[in-house]
Write an enzyme that holds these catalytic residues in place. Structure first.
Site, short mmCIF file in Angstrom:
data_model
loop_
_atom_site.label_atom_id
_atom_site.label_comp_id
_atom_site.label_asym_id
_atom_site.label_seq_id
_atom_site.Cartn_x
_atom_site.Cartn_y
_atom_site.Cartn_z
N SER A 9 -5.24 7.50 0.51
CA SER A 9 -4.06 8.36 0.66
C SER A 9 -4.45 9.65 1.40
CB SER A 9 -3.50 8.71 -0.72
OG SER A 9 -4.52 9.27 -1.53
N TYR A 40 -0.85 9.71 -4.23
CA TYR A 40 -0.40 8.41 -4.74
C TYR A 40 -0.33 8.42 -6.27
CZ TYR A 40 -0.82 5.64 -0.39
OH TYR A 40 -0.65 5.09 0.85
N CYS A 72 -9.41 3.77 -2.44
CA CYS A 72 -8.49 4.53 -3.29
C CYS A 72 -8.25 3.71 -4.55
CB CYS A 72 -7.18 4.74 -2.53
SG CYS A 72 -5.87 5.49 -3.51
N CYS A 187 -11.48 8.17 -9.08
CA CYS A 187 -10.63 8.54 -7.96
C CYS A 187 -11.61 8.95 -6.87
CB CYS A 187 -9.71 9.69 -8.31
SG CYS A 187 -8.91 10.44 -6.87
N HIS A 189 -11.43 10.90 -4.49
CA HIS A 189 -11.48 12.32 -4.15
C HIS A 189 -12.55 13.06 -4.98
CE1 HIS A 189 -7.64 11.79 -2.09
NE2 HIS A 189 -7.71 13.03 -1.65
N1 DGL Z 1 -8.18 8.93 -3.70
C1 DGL Z 1 -7.22 8.25 -4.49
C2 DGL Z 1 -7.87 7.44 -5.60
O1 DGL Z 1 -8.99 7.03 -5.51
C3 DGL Z 1 -6.03 8.94 -5.06
C4 DGL Z 1 -5.49 10.21 -4.62
C5 DGL Z 1 -4.00 10.29 -4.77
O2 DGL Z 1 -3.49 10.51 -5.88
O3 DGL Z 1 -3.36 10.09 -3.75
O4 DGL Z 1 -7.26 7.14 -6.60
#
Ligand code: DGL
Length: 272
Positions: A9, A40, A72, A187, A189
């Site tokens: 995302s 997301y 993600c 996640c 991020h």
């Molecule tokens: N990087 C995404 C993950 O691994 C999520 C980030 C989002 O909430 O868009 O879940």
């Protein structure tokens, strides 16, 4: 050279891209970020499940990857099957919350899962806990604040340390939280914030993520020659993200930037 398309995302996929890039594989790397729809983790499951396959398939039709990584957790836990169905001739690898390695690593029997609010409540995640951590005390924390913090950090903006500390407090102040010795970063991020998370945590922990496991999976599926990965093209569903993240992507070697329309039919436009 085989080509891998890494999708997220937002910038979280860069934590996975970095793991692939440092695994001694001669690959070409493309990146696709659905910045228009971030985060997301706060979207309805059905909407993410419908959008992700369509967006990836549209871009893959032009960019022709040999393999797609859904970097993600929030998308993988709901849209992996749909994306595989949309790309029947291309292997699609998803990121799974690293619950199995976290359960294996804990010495105290208590570990935490840090994910988006969507991933933390998904049946996919609950099944992994039941399968690999039934005998552990598992503390689950969902946060979108950390997603935003990761996005800011990669744009070179200051990270809200108080917001990071609040998430960490929630985790360690949960019942039994003082026994947490491992955190499953679920996640993509969050590994980008490892420094901030480590500083905020009241005790030393092992922070586990999925990057290296994904790199191993890419190697197993593509069997690339040893060598250097070359970043090629980065696409964003907002032109603003392409502009604001130029530095972070250029630093990783990306040379071509593409703007993609925010909604279907997902028209791609090269940026100067
Ligand atoms: N990087 C995404 C993950 O691994 C999520 C980030 C989002 O909430 O868009 O879940």
């Amino acid at each position: 050279m085989k080509r891998v398309l890494v999708f997220d995302s937002g910038v979280g996929g860069l934590s996975v891209l970095d793991a692939i890039a440092s695994a001694d594989m001669a690959l070409e790397l493309d990146f696709l970020a659905d910045a228009a729809w971030l985060p997301y983790g706060l979207k309805a499951d059905a909407d993410v499940a419908a959008r992700v396959p369509e967006l990836i398939a549209a871009v893959a039709a032009e960019w022709r990857p040999d393999l797609v990584v859904i970097a993600c957790n929030t998308a993988s836990t709901i849209a992996l099957a749909g994306t595989r169905a949309a790309l029947p001739h291309t292997p699609v690898v998803g990121v799974v919350p690293p619950i199995k390695p976290a359960a294996a690593a804990t010495q105290t029997g208590t570990f935490a899962i840090l994910a988006t609010p969507a991933t933390i409540r998904r049946p996919y995640t609950l099944d992994l806990i039941a399968q690999f951590a039934a005998d552990k005390n598992v503390i689950r924390v969902g946060s979108s604040v950390l997603v935003e913090a990761g996005e800011r950090k990669l744009r070179g903006l200051p990270v809200d340390k108080a917001a990071v500390a609040a998430v960490i407090d929630e985790m360690f102040q949960a019942p039994g939280g003082e026994r947490i010795d491992v955190v499953a970063l679920s996640c993509t991020h969050f590994p980008l914030l490892l420094e901030e998370l480590t500083v905020a945590a009241p005790q030393p922990c092992l922070w586990v993520d999925s990057g290296e496991a994904i790199a191993r999976r890419v190697r197993a599926l593509l069997d690339p020659q040893a060598g250097r990965a070359v970043a090629r093209r980065a696409g964003f569903t907002t032109a603003a993200a392409a502009r604001d993240l130029h530095g972070a992507f250029a630093a990783r070697g990306f040379a071509e930037f593409v703007s993609i329309s925010a909604d279907a039919p997902f028209v791609t436009t090269p940026l100067p």
